[in-house]
Scaffold this motif. Structure first.
Motif, PDB file in Angstrom:
ATOM      1  N   LYS A 105       0.830  -1.222   0.000  1.00 16.02           N
ATOM      2  CA  LYS A 105       0.000   0.000   0.000  1.00 16.02           C
ATOM      3  C   LYS A 105       0.854   1.258   0.000  1.00 16.02           C
ATOM      4  N   ASN A 106       2.074   1.098  -0.459  1.00 17.28           N
ATOM      5  CA  ASN A 106       3.021   2.228  -0.511  1.00 17.28           C
ATOM      6  C   ASN A 106       3.146   2.937   0.840  1.00 17.28           C
ATOM      7  N   ARG A 107       3.157   2.132   1.914  1.00 21.19           N
ATOM      8  CA  ARG A 107       3.204   2.737   3.248  1.00 21.19           C
ATOM      9  C   ARG A 107       4.630   3.114   3.682  1.00 21.19           C
ATOM     10  N   GLN A 108       5.632   2.571   2.995  1.00 24.77           N
ATOM     11  CA  GLN A 108       7.035   2.957   3.265  1.00 24.77           C
ATOM     12  C   GLN A 108       7.345   2.936   4.772  1.00 24.77           C
ATOM     13  N   PRO A 109       7.146   1.762   5.403  1.00 28.74           N
ATOM     14  CA  PRO A 109       7.252   1.742   6.858  1.00 28.74           C
ATOM     15  C   PRO A 109       8.687   1.542   7.366  1.00 28.74           C
ATOM     16  N   TRP A 110       9.620   2.271   6.788  1.00 30.93           N
ATOM     17  CA  TRP A 110      11.028   2.073   7.176  1.00 30.93           C
ATOM     18  C   TRP A 110      11.574   3.266   7.944  1.00 30.93           C
ATOM     19  N   GLU A 111      12.590   2.955   8.713  1.00 31.73           N
ATOM     20  CA  GLU A 111      13.367   3.973   9.441  1.00 31.73           C
ATOM     21  C   GLU A 111      14.811   3.492   9.349  1.00 31.73           C
ATOM     22  N   PHE A 112      15.747   4.420   9.245  1.00 33.74           N
ATOM     23  CA  PHE A 112      17.142   4.026   9.061  1.00 33.74           C
ATOM     24  C   PHE A 112      18.026   4.707  10.102  1.00 33.74           C
ATOM     25  N   ILE A 113      18.921   3.949  10.687  1.00 32.47           N
ATOM     26  CA  ILE A 113      19.904   4.533  11.609  1.00 32.47           C
ATOM     27  C   ILE A 113      21.284   4.287  11.010  1.00 32.47           C
ATOM     28  N   VAL A 114      21.988   5.373  10.706  1.00 33.81           N
ATOM     29  CA  VAL A 114      23.344   5.263  10.145  1.00 33.81           C
ATOM     30  C   VAL A 114      24.330   5.342  11.306  1.00 33.81           C
ATOM     31  N   VAL A 115      25.190   4.344  11.397  1.00 29.84           N
ATOM     32  CA  VAL A 115      26.176   4.309  12.483  1.00 29.84           C
ATOM     33  C   VAL A 115      27.575   4.442  11.894  1.00 29.84           C
ATOM     34  N   THR A 116      28.324   5.428  12.402  1.00 29.64           N
ATOM     35  CA  THR A 116      29.683   5.658  11.929  1.00 29.64           C
ATOM     36  C   THR A 116      30.680   5.637  13.094  1.00 29.64           C
ATOM     37  N   ASP A 117      30.187   5.882  14.286  1.00 36.73           N
ATOM     38  CA  ASP A 117      31.035   5.942  15.480  1.00 36.73           C
ATOM     39  C   ASP A 117      31.738   4.594  15.700  1.00 36.73           C
ATOM     40  N   LYS A 118      33.067   4.642  15.703  1.00 32.50           N
ATOM     41  CA  LYS A 118      33.870   3.414  15.823  1.00 32.50           C
ATOM     42  C   LYS A 118      33.558   2.629  17.090  1.00 32.50           C
ATOM     43  N   ASN A 119      33.325   3.363  18.182  1.00 31.78           N
ATOM     44  CA  ASN A 119      33.037   2.685  19.452  1.00 31.78           C
ATOM     45  C   ASN A 119      31.721   1.923  19.373  1.00 31.78           C
ATOM     46  N   VAL A 120      30.780   2.537  18.681  1.00 40.63           N
ATOM     47  CA  VAL A 120      29.481   1.874  18.552  1.00 40.63           C
ATOM     48  C   VAL A 120      29.617   0.652  17.640  1.00 40.63           C
ATOM     49  N   LEU A 121      30.399   0.811  16.561  1.00 44.26           N
ATOM     50  CA  LEU A 121      30.611  -0.334  15.658  1.00 44.26           C
ATOM     51  C   LEU A 121      31.257  -1.489  16.430  1.00 44.26           C
ATOM     52  N   LYS A 122      32.205  -1.141  17.298  1.00 47.38           N
ATOM     53  CA  LYS A 122      32.873  -2.200  18.089  1.00 47.38           C
ATOM     54  C   LYS A 122      31.882  -2.859  19.034  1.00 47.38           C
ATOM     55  N   ASN A 123      31.045  -2.026  19.630  1.00 47.33           N
ATOM     56  CA  ASN A 123      30.043  -2.557  20.543  1.00 47.33           C
ATOM     57  C   ASN A 123      29.096  -3.524  19.817  1.00 47.33           C
ATOM     58  N   ILE A 124      28.737  -3.159  18.589  1.00 46.24           N
ATOM     59  CA  ILE A 124      27.869  -4.059  17.811  1.00 46.24           C
ATOM     60  C   ILE A 124      28.606  -5.378  17.571  1.00 46.24           C
ATOM     61  N   LYS A 125      29.873  -5.254  17.190  1.00 42.00           N
ATOM     62  CA  LYS A 125      30.676  -6.458  16.924  1.00 42.00           C
ATOM     63  C   LYS A 125      30.670  -7.395  18.143  1.00 42.00           C
ATOM     64  N   ASP A 126      30.784  -6.802  19.324  1.00 38.61           N
ATOM     65  CA  ASP A 126      30.843  -7.605  20.546  1.00 38.61           C
ATOM     66  C   ASP A 126      29.503  -8.250  20.886  1.00 38.61           C
ATOM     67  N   ASN A 127      28.450  -7.796  20.230  1.00 33.77           N
ATOM     68  CA  ASN A 127      27.124  -8.293  20.592  1.00 33.77           C
ATOM     69  C   ASN A 127      26.372  -8.990  19.467  1.00 33.77           C
ATOM     70  N   HIS A 128      26.957  -8.974  18.288  1.00 33.29           N
ATOM     71  CA  HIS A 128      26.325  -9.662  17.159  1.00 33.29           C
ATOM     72  C   HIS A 128      27.280 -10.774  16.735  1.00 33.29           C
ATOM     73  N   PRO A 129      26.827 -12.034  16.755  1.00 35.11           N
ATOM     74  CA  PRO A 129      27.757 -13.146  16.526  1.00 35.11           C
ATOM     75  C   PRO A 129      28.282 -13.284  15.102  1.00 35.11           C
ATOM     76  N   PHE A 130      27.664 -12.602  14.147  1.00 35.29           N
ATOM     77  CA  PHE A 130      28.056 -12.847  12.754  1.00 35.29           C
ATOM     78  C   PHE A 130      28.484 -11.594  12.005  1.00 35.29           C
ATOM     79  N   CYS A 131      29.058 -10.642  12.699  1.00 37.07           N
ATOM     80  CA  CYS A 131      29.537  -9.461  11.962  1.00 37.07           C
ATOM     81  C   CYS A 131      30.896  -9.003  12.507  1.00 37.07           C
ATOM     82  N   SER A 132      31.797  -9.963  12.650  1.00 38.79           N
ATOM     83  CA  SER A 132      33.122  -9.685  13.209  1.00 38.79           C
ATOM     84  C   SER A 132      33.891  -8.652  12.379  1.00 38.79           C
ATOM     85  N   PHE A 133      33.511  -8.506  11.120  1.00 38.97           N
ATOM     86  CA  PHE A 133      34.233  -7.633  10.188  1.00 38.97           C
ATOM     87  C   PHE A 133      33.756  -6.180  10.258  1.00 38.97           C
ATOM     88  N   ILE A 134      32.793  -5.897  11.108  1.00 41.23           N
ATOM     89  CA  ILE A 134      32.145  -4.578  11.089  1.00 41.23           C
ATOM     90  C   ILE A 134      33.103  -3.427  11.410  1.00 41.23           C
TER      91      ILE A 134
END
Ligand code: FMN
Length: 171
Positions: A40-69
């Motif tokens: 219905k063309n509702r476009q129900p998306w939201e996007f969060i862009v992450v560039t902060d290195k500390n946050v990327l590292k934190n994601i790496k430590d908490n997501h089992p399949f993105c060690s390369f982040i």
């Protein structure tokens, strides 16, 4: 890049070199995401862009399949907004279409990307909800790691065409 070649040559990229992508370019990439089809063309998306290195590292430590982040410049968290979707659950299909558009646009610009799953894993979802303060109606679908490929991944063109997957009229 020829459109069809782009579709056939996109591959997940997991080896990156450093480099930050300009906000205008990220905006261009996100524009393609927002042109995806949605119920219905509702476009129900939201996007969060992450560039902060500390946050990327934190994601790496908490997501089992993105060690390369950590080596990539950025990650995009694609979320569905259940207040905007047409029928319950459409946020998953609509946001998946948006994600694919985004990844193809990365490829067209010579950037690498890799879809890392969040939904439907409850534990990973909980981490993203807490870390990014997502309200109840904002559901994280996936994390797209993206940035400048370091060129070390020599991907053979994959052969995936299977006539046995195609059914005409009935299964
Ligand atoms: C729903 C989904 C979840 C995925 N999750 C991960 C992931 O957590 N980590 C990862 O490295 N790749 C992930 N991938 C990427 C797939 O492994 C990849 O698309 C698949 O192997 C095909 O390779 P290609 O993208 O190079 O064509 C995911 C892809 C999808 C569609």
């Amino acid at each position: 890049m020829n459109f069809k070649d782009g579709l056939l040559t996109r591959r997940s990229i997991r080896n990156y070199k450093s480099g930050i992508i300009a906000k205008e370019i990220i905006g261009d990439l996100l524009k393609t995401a927002m042109y995806a089809p949605s119920a219905k063309n509702r476009q129900p998306w939201e996007f969060i862009v992450v560039t902060d290195k500390n946050v990327l590292k934190n994601i790496k430590d908490n997501h089992p399949f993105c060690s390369f982040i950590e080596n990539a410049g950025h990650a995009l968290i694609v979320c569905g907004n259940t207040m905007d979707e047409f029928l319950s659950g459409h946020w998953v299909t609509d946001c998946s279409a948006a994600t694919e558009n985004f990844m193809l646009a990365c490829h067209e610009k010579g950037l690498g990307s890799c879809w890392c799953g969040i939904w439907p894993d409850e534990g990973i979802t909980e981490y993203f909800v807490k870390t990014f303060n997502l309200p109840e109606h904002i559901k994280p679908l996936c994390l797209v790691v993206f940035g400048y490929p370091d060129g070390s991944e020599v991907r053979q063109p994959s052969s995936r065409f299977r006539t046995d997957k195609i059914h005409y009229e009935v299964f």
